[in-house]
Design a protein around this motif. Structure first.
Motif, short mmCIF file in Angstrom:
data_model
loop_
_atom_site.label_atom_id
_atom_site.label_comp_id
_atom_site.label_asym_id
_atom_site.label_seq_id
_atom_site.Cartn_x
_atom_site.Cartn_y
_atom_site.Cartn_z
N UNK A 33 1.67 0.14 0.72
CA UNK A 33 2.85 0.99 0.62
C UNK A 33 2.47 2.37 0.10
N UNK A 34 3.22 3.39 0.52
CA UNK A 34 3.13 4.72 -0.06
C UNK A 34 4.48 5.10 -0.65
N UNK A 42 12.64 8.52 -9.63
CA UNK A 42 11.94 7.26 -9.47
C UNK A 42 10.95 7.31 -8.33
N UNK A 43 10.70 6.17 -7.72
CA UNK A 43 9.74 6.06 -6.63
C UNK A 43 10.51 5.87 -5.32
N UNK A 44 10.20 6.71 -4.36
CA UNK A 44 10.84 6.61 -3.05
C UNK A 44 9.80 6.23 -2.01
N UNK A 45 10.17 5.28 -1.15
CA UNK A 45 9.24 4.71 -0.19
C UNK A 45 9.07 5.64 1.02
N UNK A 46 7.81 5.94 1.34
CA UNK A 46 7.50 6.81 2.47
C UNK A 46 7.20 5.98 3.72
N UNK A 47 6.18 5.15 3.64
CA UNK A 47 5.77 4.26 4.72
C UNK A 47 5.24 2.97 4.12
N UNK A 48 5.28 1.90 4.93
CA UNK A 48 4.63 0.68 4.51
C UNK A 48 4.06 -0.05 5.71
N UNK A 49 3.08 -0.90 5.43
CA UNK A 49 2.37 -1.61 6.49
C UNK A 49 2.18 -3.06 6.06
N UNK A 50 2.56 -3.96 6.95
CA UNK A 50 2.44 -5.38 6.64
C UNK A 50 1.15 -5.99 7.19
N UNK A 56 5.75 0.71 9.18
CA UNK A 56 7.17 1.03 9.31
C UNK A 56 7.52 2.22 8.43
N UNK A 57 8.52 2.99 8.88
CA UNK A 57 9.01 4.10 8.08
C UNK A 57 9.80 3.59 6.89
N UNK A 69 -5.88 1.16 10.27
CA UNK A 69 -6.93 0.67 11.17
C UNK A 69 -7.74 -0.46 10.55
N UNK A 70 -7.75 -0.51 9.23
CA UNK A 70 -8.46 -1.56 8.50
C UNK A 70 -7.53 -2.13 7.44
N UNK A 71 -7.73 -3.39 7.12
CA UNK A 71 -6.88 -4.04 6.12
C UNK A 71 -6.98 -3.34 4.77
N UNK A 72 -8.18 -2.81 4.48
CA UNK A 72 -8.43 -2.25 3.15
C UNK A 72 -7.91 -0.83 2.98
N UNK A 73 -7.57 -0.15 4.05
CA UNK A 73 -7.33 1.28 3.99
C UNK A 73 -5.97 1.67 4.57
N UNK A 74 -5.27 2.58 3.89
CA UNK A 74 -3.95 3.00 4.35
C UNK A 74 -3.77 4.49 3.99
N UNK A 75 -4.43 5.39 4.72
CA UNK A 75 -4.34 6.81 4.39
C UNK A 75 -2.99 7.42 4.77
#
Lengths: 114, 116
Positions: A33-34, A42-50, A56-57, A69-75
């Motif tokens: 998550x970003x 507070x914290x607002x959600x930008x993008x997330x990936x399952x 998803x936005x 592209x990799x499980x470990x990385x979410x730039x």
């Protein structure tokens, strides 16, 4: 030790530039998550990936883009379309198991427009 | 959509005293998780305590305990014997339990000061 690493800690962007924030985790977590943090909001959600190659936005995705592209990385890329990018950005991950799995966080990146 | 509200932007407490931070949430789900996170000046988010909605017993972690009122959709955090190191931003958070990946929704936070 396992954890989430965000880099850089501080980042400066000129007007009209794209910049990329790095988030790497070695926790073998599936979801990442970003979040954006502004004072008093507070914290607002930008993008997330399952899962890999899918994301998803969140609530404030405009002006941002991501890849998984990799499980470990979410730039996260902050594009020139984001008109007010100065903020603190937090990356998080969750293990996909049953139960009250909490989100683990990186130490954040402070982005400033100069 | 689910929302989380923290009605106290700032709170203060004397060292060694007890303080309660309020949190309310809105959801139509019956199964979910609730969390309290602490963010000290270093800005590292730290999990303080968690509660599963199907459990009636209130969670406790040393000096930290919650008062979970499911019908009222209330989830307050009590800090006993407050210490200087408890000074931080505290965020209440919610997550659905239907999927393991569901996003975490945060409240706006409460800034806690501890007075020596």
């Amino acid at each position: 030790d396992g954890g989430i690493t965000q880099s850089p800690k501080y980042l400066f962007r000129k007007e009209g530039q794209n910049v990329t924030l790095s988030c790497e985790q070695n926790l073998n977590h599936d979801a990442m998550y970003w979040y954006r943090q502004d004072p008093g909001q507070g914290l607002r959600l930008i993008y997330y990936s399952q899962i890999v190659n899918d994301f998803q936005k969140g609530d404030i995705a405009e002006g941002y883009s991501v890849s998984r592209e990799k499980k470990e990385s979410f730039p996260l890329t902050v594009t020139s379309a984001q008109k007010n990018p100065t903020a603190f950005y937090l990356c998080a991950s969750i293990k996909a198991t049953q139960g009250a799995s909490e989100a683990f966080f990186g130490q954040g990146t402070r982005l400033t427009v100069v | 959509a689910q929302t989380v509200t923290q009605s106290q932007p700032e709170m203060s407490v004397q060292e060694a005293e007890t303080v309660t931070l309020s949190c309310t949430y809105d959801t139509s789900e019956s199964d979910y998780y609730l969390f309290w996170y602490k963010q000290p000046p270093s800005r590292q988010m730290i999990l303080v305590i968690r509660q599963e909605a199907y459990k009636q017993q209130n969670a406790t972690e040393n000096r930290f305990s919650v008062n979970f009122q499911k019908a009222a959709k209330s989830f307050s955090l009590k800090i006993s014997d407050s210490q200087l190191g408890d000074a931080a931003m505290y965020f209440c958070a919610y997550r659905n339990s239907k999927t393991s990946y569901d996003k975490v929704i945060f409240g706006p936070g409460t800034s806690l000061s501890v007075i020596p």
